[in-house]
Design an enzyme around this catalytic site. Structure first.
Site, short mmCIF file in Angstrom:
data_model
loop_
_atom_site.label_atom_id
_atom_site.label_comp_id
_atom_site.label_asym_id
_atom_site.label_seq_id
_atom_site.Cartn_x
_atom_site.Cartn_y
_atom_site.Cartn_z
N SER A 113 -36.66 23.06 8.90
CA SER A 113 -38.01 22.60 8.52
C SER A 113 -38.32 22.98 7.07
O SER A 113 -38.94 22.20 6.34
CB SER A 113 -39.06 23.19 9.46
OG SER A 113 -38.87 22.72 10.78
N GLU A 168 -37.16 17.90 13.90
CA GLU A 168 -36.89 18.06 15.34
C GLU A 168 -36.32 16.77 15.95
O GLU A 168 -36.71 16.34 17.03
CB GLU A 168 -38.16 18.49 16.08
CG GLU A 168 -38.79 19.76 15.57
CD GLU A 168 -37.96 21.03 15.84
OE1 GLU A 168 -36.91 20.93 16.49
OE2 GLU A 168 -38.38 22.10 15.35
N CYS A 199 -24.50 39.78 14.77
CA CYS A 199 -23.30 40.53 14.42
C CYS A 199 -22.82 40.22 13.01
O CYS A 199 -21.87 40.84 12.52
CB CYS A 199 -22.18 40.24 15.42
SG CYS A 199 -21.52 38.56 15.31
#
Length: 208
Positions: free
Chosen positions: A16, A100, A159
């Site tokens: 966005s 979207e 991670c």
């Protein structure tokens, strides 16, 4: 020939934000853009909301049964039967930006392709490929099939590896069952994970 672009990435990859930056870039050069999103995306109501805090109202919402090309044509021409002035003179549209886009139907993605090819207006669609179960959204699947250009927007996992999957949390619990569409909000949140961390969280589970 104008093209249909699909810029996709996991949650929190700046989709966005990127869309709003592209809109700014066009308008800074005096060009007109239209912004749209599916009505199914209730976050922000009628606005596109960036996680960095930027918001902007869309020019039109796309409902599940809408013909997107016809809807685009009306707005692009300055027609609005619900406004005080039913028609205003406007500049031609330089680009259509869709947020979207995974929530569109395959037929509506076909409409985006027609806008680019037949109407000569570039269309840049932003969205995610797969849901929290690693299953493709219908709109994203069709974009991967039709788009002239595919660009992955990258983000990182907890991670430090590249995140490619989305996990759904209800409270503090990661869940792998439920409806495909659930907009993040007070009770539901999403986290982007790499393949290793996703398999660890799911116990090796992939798919529905």
């Amino acid at each position: 020939m104008a093209k249909l672009y699909f810029r996709y990435g996991a949650m929190n990859s700046g989709k966005s934000t990127g869309l709003l930056q592209v809109a700014f870039n066009y308008e800074e050069r005096g060009q007109r853009v239209l912004l749209a999103k599916p009505q199914l995306d209730t976050k922000g109501d009628t606005a596109i909301v960036s996680r960095l805090g930027m918001t902007r109202e869309v020019d039109f919402l796309i409902r599940p049964g809408d013909n997107v090309r016809a809807l685009f044509g009306k707005v692009a021409s300055g027609d609005d039967p619900d406004a005080l002035l039913e028609h205003v003179e406007v500049k031609p549209v330089a680009c259509l930006l869709v947020d979207e886009a995974q929530f569109l139907t395959p037929g509506q993605v076909d409409d985006l392709f027609r806008i680019a090819v037949l109407d000569g207006v570039p269309v840049i669609a932003y969205g995610i490929r797969t849901d929290f179960r690693t299953v493709a959204f219908p709109g994203a699947g069709r974009l991967l099939e039709l788009a002239h250009s595919l660009e992955e927007l990258k983000t990182i996992c907890r991670c430090g590896r590249k995140a490619v999957f989305n996990t759904r949390r209800i409270g503090n619990e990661i869940v792998f069952d439920g409806e495909q569409v659930a907009i993040d909000g007070q009770d539901i949140a999403y986290e982007s994970l790499c393949g290793n961390c996703y398999l660890e969280a799911s116990g090796g589970r992939l798919g529905s």
